[in-house]
Design a protein around this motif. Structure first.
Motif, PDB file in Angstrom:
ATOM      1  N   MET A   1      28.834 -81.394  -2.604  1.00 15.63           N
ATOM      2  CA  MET A   1      28.195 -81.538  -3.912  1.00 15.63           C
ATOM      3  C   MET A   1      29.074 -82.402  -4.806  1.00 15.63           C
ATOM      4  N   ASP A   2      28.483 -83.222  -5.652  1.00 16.37           N
ATOM      5  CA  ASP A   2      29.243 -84.079  -6.552  1.00 16.37           C
ATOM      6  C   ASP A   2      30.009 -83.241  -7.564  1.00 16.37           C
ATOM      7  N   VAL A   3      31.119 -83.782  -8.067  1.00 13.28           N
ATOM      8  CA  VAL A   3      31.893 -83.117  -9.104  1.00 13.28           C
ATOM      9  C   VAL A   3      31.057 -83.115 -10.385  1.00 13.28           C
ATOM     10  N   PRO A   4      30.902 -81.946 -11.051  1.00 17.55           N
ATOM     11  CA  PRO A   4      30.088 -81.897 -12.268  1.00 17.55           C
ATOM     12  C   PRO A   4      30.652 -82.794 -13.357  1.00 17.55           C
ATOM     13  N   GLU A   5      29.765 -83.415 -14.095  1.00 24.21           N
ATOM     14  CA  GLU A   5      30.155 -84.251 -15.223  1.00 24.21           C
ATOM     15  C   GLU A   5      30.811 -83.399 -16.302  1.00 24.21           C
ATOM     16  N   GLU A   6      31.848 -83.959 -16.973  1.00 22.46           N
ATOM     17  CA  GLU A   6      32.524 -83.228 -18.043  1.00 22.46           C
ATOM     18  C   GLU A   6      31.620 -83.168 -19.273  1.00 22.46           C
ATOM     19  N   LEU A   7      31.157 -81.971 -19.594  1.00 17.50           N
ATOM     20  CA  LEU A   7      30.280 -81.753 -20.738  1.00 17.50           C
ATOM     21  C   LEU A   7      30.623 -80.409 -21.369  1.00 17.50           C
ATOM     22  N   TRP A  87      21.839 -76.232 -15.586  1.00 16.48           N
ATOM     23  CA  TRP A  87      21.006 -77.315 -16.112  1.00 16.48           C
ATOM     24  C   TRP A  87      21.886 -78.349 -16.798  1.00 16.48           C
ATOM     25  N   THR A  88      21.876 -79.563 -16.270  1.00 18.24           N
ATOM     26  CA  THR A  88      22.591 -80.679 -16.880  1.00 18.24           C
ATOM     27  C   THR A  88      21.571 -81.569 -17.575  1.00 18.24           C
ATOM     28  N   PRO A  89      21.712 -81.783 -18.880  1.00 20.53           N
ATOM     29  CA  PRO A  89      20.715 -82.562 -19.625  1.00 20.53           C
ATOM     30  C   PRO A  89      20.779 -84.046 -19.270  1.00 20.53           C
ATOM     31  N   PRO A  90      19.727 -84.776 -19.596  1.00 22.29           N
ATOM     32  CA  PRO A  90      19.669 -86.197 -19.245  1.00 22.29           C
ATOM     33  C   PRO A  90      20.659 -87.024 -20.064  1.00 22.29           C
ATOM     34  N   GLU A  91      21.052 -88.138 -19.507  1.00 21.06           N
ATOM     35  CA  GLU A  91      21.902 -89.075 -20.232  1.00 21.06           C
ATOM     36  C   GLU A  91      21.106 -89.687 -21.386  1.00 21.06           C
ATOM     37  N   GLY A  92      21.826 -90.053 -22.453  1.00 18.78           N
ATOM     38  CA  GLY A  92      21.194 -90.776 -23.556  1.00 18.78           C
ATOM     39  C   GLY A  92      20.689 -89.925 -24.689  1.00 18.78           C
ATOM     40  N   ILE A  93      20.716 -88.585 -24.533  1.00 19.15           N
ATOM     41  CA  ILE A  93      20.301 -87.758 -25.664  1.00 19.15           C
ATOM     42  C   ILE A  93      21.525 -87.463 -26.525  1.00 19.15           C
TER      43      ILE A  93
END
Length: 198
Positions: A1-7, A87-93
């Motif tokens: 699995m990809d490394v989760p984005e830092e958020l 749940w990872t939200p979409p980019e650009g919001i």
């Protein structure tokens, strides 16, 4: 699995009970300001410093945040939490927060809603919540809608908890009024929303 984005990260509790008509969940309506204004959501909120433990993983911090926020928002204590989804939200919001959803059996206590964060609340079957959304009576956001849609498959709280055997990871992409996740497409242009497998 990809490394989760830092958020920034939050935790949400899907409280369950078995009512007269089967499985019920606790939903609450947010005030007409702030995050999710006017929408019906599950209790929860962002990880704060008090939730962080040295060496703990993101999901464990989110679990502690979910328990704390549920107590603060609706006055209910929850015990064992079962990981349901991320749940990872979409980019650009403008404001992106990854949110972990947990299932938990409701305690026997009475809901004591925090007036500053909860306008009203309801114990309701997933089918009825989706019906109210389809009729334009309730505002739901896609993660809540999809969670309710999936919970329709379970007859009671025991079945829902037993069925949560593996967490699902949703990385959201938006194309116009269509929300996409791996293998799923949610059409939101008109009511009722429709979910399709791709």
């Amino acid at each position: 699995m990809d490394v989760p984005e830092e958020l920034p990260v939050a935790g949400t509790v899907v409280l369950l009970r078995t009512g007269e008509h089967g499985l019920e969940v606790l939903l609450m309506r947010r005030p007409e300001r702030g995050s999710f204004a006017g929408a019906w959501v599950f209790p929860g909120g962002r990880i704060e410093e008090i939730d962080r433990m040295p060496g703990a993983g993101e999901v464990d911090d989110a679990r502690r945040a979910a328990i704390r926020e549920t107590s603060e928002e609706v006055g209910l204590d929850v015990g064992e939490l079962v990981v349901l989804s991320s749940w990872t939200p979409p980019e650009g919001i403008p404001r992106r927060i990854r949110t972990w959803f947990f299932l938990a059996r409701s305690s026997a206590g009475e809901v004591r809603a925090a007036a500053a964060e909860v306008v009203e609340h309801a114990w309701i079957t997933p089918d009825e919540a989706l019906r109210r959304h389809a009729a334009g009576e309730w505002i739901l956001f896609p993660p809540t809608w999809v969670t309710l849609h999936d919970l329709r498959a379970f007859r009671d709280a025991d079945a829902a908890l037993a069925g949560a055997d593996q967490a699902r990871f949703y990385v959201t992409r938006i194309e116009g009024t269509t929300f996409r996740w791996d293998g799923l497409r949610l059409e939101t242009q008109t009511l009722p929303w429709t979910l399709a497998v791709e």
